[in-house]
Design a protein around this motif. Structure first.
Motif, short mmCIF file in Angstrom:
data_model
loop_
_atom_site.label_atom_id
_atom_site.label_comp_id
_atom_site.label_asym_id
_atom_site.label_seq_id
_atom_site.Cartn_x
_atom_site.Cartn_y
_atom_site.Cartn_z
N MET A 1 0.84 -1.19 0.00
CA MET A 1 0.00 0.00 0.00
C MET A 1 0.88 1.24 0.00
O MET A 1 1.92 1.28 0.65
CB MET A 1 -0.91 0.00 1.25
N LYS A 2 0.43 2.25 -0.72
CA LYS A 2 1.21 3.48 -0.80
C LYS A 2 1.11 4.26 0.50
O LYS A 2 0.08 4.25 1.18
CB LYS A 2 0.70 4.35 -1.95
N ASN A 3 2.17 4.98 0.84
CA ASN A 3 2.17 5.86 2.01
C ASN A 3 1.95 7.29 1.52
O ASN A 3 2.87 7.96 1.09
CB ASN A 3 3.49 5.74 2.77
N LEU A 673 -15.26 22.60 1.50
CA LEU A 673 -15.33 21.18 1.77
C LEU A 673 -14.06 20.53 1.25
O LEU A 673 -13.71 20.70 0.08
CB LEU A 673 -16.56 20.56 1.09
N VAL A 674 -13.36 19.82 2.10
CA VAL A 674 -12.09 19.18 1.73
C VAL A 674 -12.31 17.67 1.70
O VAL A 674 -12.78 17.09 2.67
CB VAL A 674 -10.97 19.54 2.72
N GLU A 675 -11.95 17.04 0.59
CA GLU A 675 -12.14 15.60 0.44
C GLU A 675 -10.81 14.95 0.05
O GLU A 675 -10.10 15.44 -0.82
CB GLU A 675 -13.16 15.30 -0.65
N PHE A 676 -10.52 13.84 0.71
CA PHE A 676 -9.38 13.00 0.34
C PHE A 676 -9.94 11.66 -0.09
O PHE A 676 -10.64 10.99 0.68
CB PHE A 676 -8.42 12.84 1.52
N VAL A 677 -9.67 11.26 -1.34
CA VAL A 677 -10.27 10.07 -1.93
C VAL A 677 -9.17 9.14 -2.42
O VAL A 677 -8.20 9.57 -3.05
CB VAL A 677 -11.20 10.44 -3.10
N VAL A 678 -9.34 7.86 -2.12
CA VAL A 678 -8.45 6.83 -2.66
C VAL A 678 -9.32 5.85 -3.45
O VAL A 678 -10.23 5.23 -2.90
CB VAL A 678 -7.68 6.08 -1.57
N LEU A 695 -4.75 -1.13 -14.20
CA LEU A 695 -5.23 -0.07 -13.31
C LEU A 695 -4.50 -0.18 -11.98
O LEU A 695 -4.06 -1.26 -11.58
CB LEU A 695 -6.73 -0.19 -13.09
N GLU A 696 -4.41 0.94 -11.28
CA GLU A 696 -3.73 0.97 -10.00
C GLU A 696 -4.52 1.83 -9.01
O GLU A 696 -5.44 2.56 -9.39
CB GLU A 696 -2.30 1.54 -10.15
N GLU A 697 -4.12 1.72 -7.77
CA GLU A 697 -4.66 2.59 -6.73
C GLU A 697 -4.33 4.05 -7.05
O GLU A 697 -3.22 4.38 -7.45
CB GLU A 697 -4.02 2.19 -5.40
N VAL A 698 -5.32 4.94 -6.93
CA VAL A 698 -5.16 6.35 -7.26
C VAL A 698 -5.73 7.20 -6.12
O VAL A 698 -6.84 6.93 -5.64
CB VAL A 698 -5.87 6.72 -8.58
N ALA A 699 -4.99 8.21 -5.71
CA ALA A 699 -5.44 9.10 -4.64
C ALA A 699 -5.48 10.54 -5.14
O ALA A 699 -4.67 10.94 -5.98
CB ALA A 699 -4.53 9.00 -3.43
N PHE A 700 -6.43 11.31 -4.62
CA PHE A 700 -6.50 12.73 -4.98
C PHE A 700 -7.18 13.53 -3.87
O PHE A 700 -7.89 12.97 -3.01
CB PHE A 700 -7.24 12.93 -6.31
N LEU A 701 -6.95 14.83 -3.89
CA LEU A 701 -7.58 15.79 -2.99
C LEU A 701 -8.53 16.67 -3.78
O LEU A 701 -8.24 17.04 -4.92
CB LEU A 701 -6.54 16.66 -2.30
N ARG A 702 -9.65 17.04 -3.13
CA ARG A 702 -10.62 17.90 -3.80
C ARG A 702 -11.13 18.94 -2.80
O ARG A 702 -11.47 18.61 -1.68
CB ARG A 702 -11.77 17.04 -4.34
#
Length: 708
Positions: A1-3, A673-678, A695-702
């Protein structure tokens, strides 16, 4: 898992979260991020897709599911297509970071032609390719009010392509989006997104909004090919007690890069005498795939005494440059509708419509063997024009206090192949009680004939499985595989019977279940191979360079299939702060055709019968929405599709289970509104279906702000 905490932008945001959390709560925002049960329970939802009128979902004698705006927001998705996996019966396959294939109760293929997709009642189904390009369907997700998914034959109301169902993406009235909205997002694989909306009041009965959205990202996770998408839309609404008018106008532009794209020249003779395949010279050319479109939509309605009238007029213009789908099409569509309450127990719906389409496809070139793409679509007729005319009626009758029936029929004429189709349906609703209903129905629907299978051809350069023996004369020459359309094929059709139960067990638990059986006729498949050119000599007398072979497969309508299955949707709210949305689907499809056709052989890779018979049977979606307090939300979305077992490696597919996680924080309504999505938390590299992009695990902030 990514850190993720070692990444500077994410670390900065986490530190900000920690500092903000120490600020005391304001009492007036205690319920800011809580959810109302009435917004999600199936019994209270109003829908319009089933009968082209507003009605409670509990009054609909059909399988229908509504994805609410709250569900979309809490799922953490970045696109409309991804959100559709929340619904039972819908199969969503991710084929890149920003492209998907979506089907409903059927073969999960890139362009699924048995599903009508609309935005506010305007079809976004491609008449050129007989499918939906999901990468072109985009909007600010906050602009969407709900997505209605009608499962089962819906040809009576909606006509061609509504064979397995309808997806209607319904945006909010502009009076619900007053003020300004700004959203920015950033994440892995160079993902960046900016959206802006300005809603304003024109007068007491008229409002409007302007929405702009731009996305930039890597198209795949395994290289740096770039993806760009830009979308702009304007909507204005005029609403009075007995009348309304909605006008929309907008457009989109997308671009995806393919850095590994090659083109080929076929030489007169091989440059290596010992290798006949050296007659094909490839060179890296790259590809920029552009999709562009414009649309305008006018919808107006008025109620006079006991009759409601509606009229719709929309136009659109679309183009794409990707070689297998290259072309342009322009459409003008008009529909009129009248709903009359004949007496207290009978309501009659009458409607008619017309659609005019112009299609342009690149013409075949005489020197097609120079600068060839690996595959390409062409036509002997560069420009085609076609029309579709329809008339329909439906009678809804209150038989007793508990029974309601719906009987309807549509007659639709297609000028492309000069056919007229009748699409009837009969449905019955039984109200066991105010909160429990049983329903059943049967209907027939057809697929609209299209250019992709009637008047266009696709070639593919074949350089596989070439073996040379010592004697050069025994070497196999290069070949081109040509797939040709056939205007004489009959229209694909389906008859579907389904029945279901819908009920609210108590104030916190509701259930919606369906079983169905469908019988398909005249499905598309490939006929047997026919050799047009052998060692460069063609049956029409022409000579091709490089001793080129050309094999032709004509499309045929000789395939039949049947499918059956069950669908389940459960909503459960065990506490005021915790909600679960569960959907489950089971589908089994079996196809049959004459063994005289090679592509009917299950053991041929890509055989059409084999593709239908080797699909995942089980699909599960579990969305969890947990509101910790007025500032924090933690949401999860578990998705699962079953494996496909087969003695043939080509069809084998492992089971896929992924988990998406969203953490959201907002200090008060004046703060962002702050969102952290994986997406795909903890997932190693996988393919959503065999032979698709990894495909891979992808994370982003919104971050999003709303100012009224």
């Amino acid at each position: 898992m990514k850190n993720y905490l070692i990444k500077p932008p994410i670390l900065f945001s986490v530190l900000c979260f920690s500092s903000y959390a120490n600020i005391s709560l304001a009492s007036e925002i205690d319920d800011l991020m809580s959810m109302d049960l009435d917004d999600l329970t199936t019994q209270s939802v109003t829908v319009t897709t089933a009968a082209k009128k507003e009605q409670s979902l509990s009054d609909v004698p059909a399988a229908i599911y509504v994805i609410t705006n709250e569900q979309i927001k809490r799922s953490g998705v970045r696109s409309i297509a991804e959100a559709l996996a929340l619904a039972p019966g819908v199969q969503v396959t991710k084929i890149s970071e920003f492209n998907w294939q979506v089907s409903l109760r059927g073969l999960n293929e890139l362009l699924f032609n048995k599903l009508l997709v609309m935005v506010d009642g305007r079809s976004v189904f491609s008449p050129l390719m007989s499918g939906t390009f999901w990468h072109t369907i985009d909007a600010i997700l906050d602009d969407i009010d709900r997505i209605e998914i009608l499962r089962g034959s819906a040809g009576t109301m909606w006509g061609g392509n509504a064979t397995n169902g309808v997806i209607n993406i319904i945006t909010k009235n502009s009076n619900e989006t007053l003020g300004q909205f700004l959203e920015v997002a950033a994440g892995e694989y160079n993902y960046k997104e900016v959206s802006y909306r300005n809603g304003f009041q024109i007068n007491e009965v008229t409002t409007a909004r302007l929405s702009i959205k731009g996305v930039q990202s890597d198209y795949y996770t395994f290289n740096d090919d770039e993806w760009n998408s830009y979308n702009i839309s304007f909507r204005t609404d005029y609403v009075e007690d007995d009348r309304f008018l909605t006008f929309q106008i907008g457009g989109y532009h997308t671009k995806s890069e393919r850095s590994d794209w090659y083109r080929y020249d076929i030489l007169e003779t091989p440059f290596n005498p010992n290798d006949p395949m050296s007659v094909i010279v490839g060179y890296k050319a790259g590809l920029d795939d552009f999709s562009r479109g414009f649309y305008s939509n006018l919808n107006l309605g008025k109620t006079v005494d006991d009759t409601h009238y509606e009229a719709t007029l929309w136009i659109d213009s679309n183009s794409r440059t990707e070689p297998s789908a290259n072309g342009e099409y322009d459409t003008l569509n008009t529909d009129v509708l009248a709903i009359k309450q004949i007496n207290p127990n009978n309501e009659l719906t009458l409607g008619l419509g017309a659609r005019y389409t112009k299609i342009k496809v690149p013409e075949k070139k005489a020197d097609f063997y120079l600068g060839m793409d690996p595959y390409h679509r062409t036509s002997s007729r560069q420009t085609e024009r076609e029309q579709i005319y329809n008339v329909f009626s439906q009678l809804e009758t209150q038989l007793t206090d508990k029974f309601t029936s719906s009987l309807g029929v549509k007659v639709e004429h297609f000028t492309r192949n000069n056919t007229t189709e009748i699409q009837p349906q009969a449905r019955l609703l039984y109200r066991v009680s105010e909160k429990h209903q049983l329903w059943t129905g049967i209907g027939r629907a057809v697929v609209t004939p299209s250019a992709v299978d009637s008047s266009t051809d696709t070639y593919m350069v074949n350089w596989h499985n070439i073996t040379c023996k010592t004697d050069n004369s025994k070497c196999a020459p290069p070949a081109i595989i040509l797939t040709s359309g056939d205007i004489n094929m009959n229209n694909e059709s389906v008859v579907t019977w389904d029945t279901g139960y819908r009920g609210e067990i108590n104030n916190s638990f509701s259930i919606d279940s369906t079983i169905f059986f469908s019988k398909y006729k005249k499905l598309r498949m490939l006929s047997n191979k026919y050799q047009l050119c052998k060692y460069g000599e063609c049956i029409d007398g022409s000579i091709l360079p490089g001793q080129l072979d050309i094999y032709e497969y004509k499309l045929s309508d000789a395939l039949e299939a049947q499918s059956y299955g069950a669908e389940l949707a459960i909503y459960w709210q065990p506490t005021q702060k915790l909600n679960f949305n569960l959907s489950y689907s089971y589908i089994d499809t079996q196809a049959k055709c004459s063994p005289e056709y090679m592509s009917c052989n299950t053991y041929d890779n890509g055989g059409y019968k084999g593709l239908y018979n080797h699909q995942p049977k089980h699909y599960v979606s579990l969305q969890t929405m947990w509101t910790l307090n007025s500032q924090w939300q933690i949401d999860g979305w578990l998705k699962h599709k079953s494996s496909v077992s087969s003695p043939i490696a080509f069809y084998k597919a492992p089971a896929i289970t992924t988990m998406d996680v969203r953490v959201a924080w907002q200090y008060n309504q004046d703060w962002p509104l702050v969102e952290f999505v994986v997406d795909g938390l903890g997932s190693s590299t996988y393919e959503d279906l065999p032979n698709k992009a990894p495909l891979e695990e992808v994370a982003f902030l919104r971050f999003s702000w709303t100012k009224l």
